[in-house]
Design a protein around this motif. Structure first.
Motif, PDB file in Angstrom:
ATOM      1  N   THR A 142       0.826  -1.203   0.000  1.00  0.00           N
ATOM      2  CA  THR A 142       0.000   0.000   0.000  1.00  0.00           C
ATOM      3  C   THR A 142       0.864   1.259   0.000  1.00  0.00           C
ATOM      4  N   VAL A 143       0.280   2.346  -0.441  1.00  0.00           N
ATOM      5  CA  VAL A 143       0.991   3.615  -0.529  1.00  0.00           C
ATOM      6  C   VAL A 143       1.399   4.110   0.852  1.00  0.00           C
ATOM      7  N   ASP A 144       0.539   3.922   1.837  1.00  0.00           N
ATOM      8  CA  ASP A 144       0.785   4.487   3.167  1.00  0.00           C
ATOM      9  C   ASP A 144       1.598   3.575   4.081  1.00  0.00           C
ATOM     10  N   SER A 145       1.948   2.386   3.655  1.00  0.00           N
ATOM     11  CA  SER A 145       2.657   1.452   4.528  1.00  0.00           C
ATOM     12  C   SER A 145       4.115   1.836   4.750  1.00  0.00           C
ATOM     13  N   GLY A 146       4.721   2.514   3.805  1.00  0.00           N
ATOM     14  CA  GLY A 146       6.131   2.849   3.933  1.00  0.00           C
ATOM     15  C   GLY A 146       7.010   1.810   3.263  1.00  0.00           C
ATOM     16  N   GLU A 147       8.222   2.243   2.909  1.00  0.00           N
ATOM     17  CA  GLU A 147       9.139   1.394   2.141  1.00  0.00           C
ATOM     18  C   GLU A 147       9.486   0.098   2.865  1.00  0.00           C
ATOM     19  N   GLY A 148       9.824   0.191   4.147  1.00  0.00           N
ATOM     20  CA  GLY A 148      10.255  -0.996   4.874  1.00  0.00           C
ATOM     21  C   GLY A 148       9.188  -2.078   4.929  1.00  0.00           C
ATOM     22  N   GLY A 194       6.721   7.250  -5.724  1.00  0.00           N
ATOM     23  CA  GLY A 194       7.484   7.070  -4.493  1.00  0.00           C
ATOM     24  C   GLY A 194       7.270   5.702  -3.868  1.00  0.00           C
ATOM     25  N   ALA A 195       6.059   5.183  -3.961  1.00  0.00           N
ATOM     26  CA  ALA A 195       5.769   3.866  -3.396  1.00  0.00           C
ATOM     27  C   ALA A 195       6.297   2.749  -4.289  1.00  0.00           C
ATOM     28  N   LEU A 196       6.213   2.961  -5.596  1.00  0.00           N
ATOM     29  CA  LEU A 196       6.573   1.901  -6.535  1.00  0.00           C
ATOM     30  C   LEU A 196       8.080   1.776  -6.749  1.00  0.00           C
ATOM     31  N   GLU A 197       8.819   2.880  -6.596  1.00  0.00           N
ATOM     32  CA  GLU A 197      10.253   2.848  -6.915  1.00  0.00           C
ATOM     33  C   GLU A 197      11.042   1.827  -6.094  1.00  0.00           C
ATOM     34  N   LEU A 248       8.538  -3.590   1.392  1.00  0.00           N
ATOM     35  CA  LEU A 248       9.586  -4.519   0.969  1.00  0.00           C
ATOM     36  C   LEU A 248       9.478  -5.836   1.721  1.00  0.00           C
ATOM     37  N   SER A 249       9.107  -5.772   2.983  1.00  0.00           N
ATOM     38  CA  SER A 249       8.916  -6.998   3.759  1.00  0.00           C
ATOM     39  C   SER A 249       7.777  -7.826   3.172  1.00  0.00           C
ATOM     40  N   ARG A 250       6.697  -7.158   2.798  1.00  0.00           N
ATOM     41  CA  ARG A 250       5.559  -7.869   2.194  1.00  0.00           C
ATOM     42  C   ARG A 250       5.925  -8.401   0.806  1.00  0.00           C
ATOM     43  N   LEU A 251       6.691  -7.638   0.063  1.00  0.00           N
ATOM     44  CA  LEU A 251       7.122  -8.094  -1.250  1.00  0.00           C
ATOM     45  C   LEU A 251       7.987  -9.346  -1.131  1.00  0.00           C
ATOM     46  N   ARG A 252       8.930  -9.326  -0.182  1.00  0.00           N
ATOM     47  CA  ARG A 252       9.823 -10.488  -0.022  1.00  0.00           C
ATOM     48  C   ARG A 252       9.060 -11.716   0.455  1.00  0.00           C
TER      49      ARG A 252
END
Length: 392
Positions: A237-243, A275-278, A246-250
């Motif tokens: 999600t956009v509001d979840s933040g990068e960290g 910003g969220a997708l990069e 990335l944890s959810r993606l992994r």
């Protein structure tokens, strides 16, 4: 005279029999040799039986057979005509692992995928060199030498001139019956996409790869209207933040192996936010994976980010099974979308269609795929029509 007569009467080519004394002496030597040989065989057999057998326990993760790799590297086969990577690239003469641009004429020289890919009989086994063990589980990773999952797990295709269509059927792994049906009914040229929330994914991955399919992974991303429209567990999600993203993606990336890339599942809002997708695209670049955009959002920033971060990229042209009020696609409507795919492929050389694993979609695509070759169109895996920045 008697002796001479016997010699004359003897048939040609047949020597006189040796004397009894001579035969006995020869037999004795042979017996000694046979005895020594028997002792040697018994000794070797005993040593082998006592030695630990190295292949008694199956290894769950295997690397492509060294024999195959050595053969390709050392024999240096002649150049062949190959078309892969960038869809609009000209067919050029290449040698395995060659990737230098031709000088002066702008022709892209593309690597021969057969020099990097798996042997078909090993397609269901992960390449150990492309696995990173992590807390989330096994993650795909590119080798320091440049080999990527995108290269190694890609299905081969003819490389011939002509119109090409890639069809990706998603939502696999959620229903055991539907997943098995899709793998068995759809030809190996059709790409299959697995949902990370599915069950028995490792088994289905192996079954699909043994059947010859290229596979990709669907990643749930935030749509407009979230959470009323919810892609499911571990949505980016956009509001979840990068960290957290990335944890959810992994987590998603660790669910299976042997896939060439990922595809967004929903995600209209997420893919529109650069910003969220990069960070997601940076992670895919690091791991040597392709990104397939389902083409449903005109606001997606995926193509620009993929180009700047050297991520192989493809975008769908047609959703082949849009669902109406009854929530089930009609075969006649699917056929119209497949006709549209054919027109696009003839116009620009290739086209990409995506769909879901409905029974109607599986049956219609299976029948259409058996006929389309007669109209001069080749069904190819999604990797064959992806633009690859690293192939320049």
């Amino acid at each position: 005279m008697t002796s001479g007569k016997k010699d004359i009467d003897r048939p040609l080519g047949r020597d006189a029999k040796p004397s009894r004394k001579s035969r006995g002496r020869s037999f004795g030597k042979g017996s000694i040799l046979l005895g020594l040989a028997a002792v040697a065989v018994v000794g070797v057999s005993l040593a082998v039986s006592l030695r630990e057998r190295p292949f008694r326990t199956p290894v769950p993760v295997a690397v492509t057979e060294p024999v195959e790799t050595t053969t390709v590297a050392e024999t240096k086969p002649e150049a062949t005509s190959v078309r892969t990577g960038a869809p609009d690239a000209a067919i050029v003469k290449v040698t395995p692992q060659e990737s230098e641009p031709a000088s002066g004429n702008g022709v892209i020289v593309i690597r021969d995928p057969s020099a990097m890919g798996q042997h078909p009989r090993l397609a269901h086994l992960p390449d150990r060199a492309l696995i990173e063990e992590s807390e989330a589980g096994p993650l795909p990773v590119r080798q320091p030498g440049g080999r990527r999952p995108f290269d190694v797990y890609a299905r081969s295709w003819s490389g011939a001139r002509g119109a090409r269509i890639a069809v990706v059927i998603g939502g696999l792994g959620l229903s055991q019956t539907t997943t098995q049906r899709a793998i068995e009914a759809l030809g190996p040229e059709v790409t299959l996409a697995f949902a990370p929330a599915g069950n028995s994914l490792s088994r289905w991955m192996q079954t699909a790869r043994k059947a010859g399919h290229e596979i990709i992974l669907q990643v749930p991303m935030e749509p407009f209207g979230y959470p009323n429209e919810n892609p499911g567990r571990n949505t980016l999600t956009v509001d979840s933040g990068e960290g957290q993203n990335l944890s959810r993606l992994r987590w998603a990336l660790s669910r299976i192996t042997n896939y060439t890339g990922v595809m967004n599942y929903m995600g209209g809002r997420f893919t529109a936010d650069e910003g969220a997708l990069e960070p997601v695209m940076e992670e895919l670049s690091k791991r040597g994976l392709m990104y397939l955009d389902d083409g449903t959002s005109a606001r997606s920033k995926a193509q620009d980010l993929a180009s700047s971060l050297s991520v192989p990229f493809a975008a769908a042209d047609v959703l082949i099974d849009p669902i109406g009020g009854n929530r089930r696609p009609a075969p006649a409507d699917i056929l119209k979308k497949l006709d549209e795919l054919e027109r696009i492929a003839r116009a620009k050389g290739y086209a990409i269609g995506t769909g879901s694993a409905f029974d109607e979609t599986i049956d219609t695509v299976a029948g259409w795929a058996n006929e389309v070759a007669g109209r001069g169109i080749e069904i190819v895996p999604i990797s064959a029509v992806a633009f690859d920045p690293e192939a320049r």
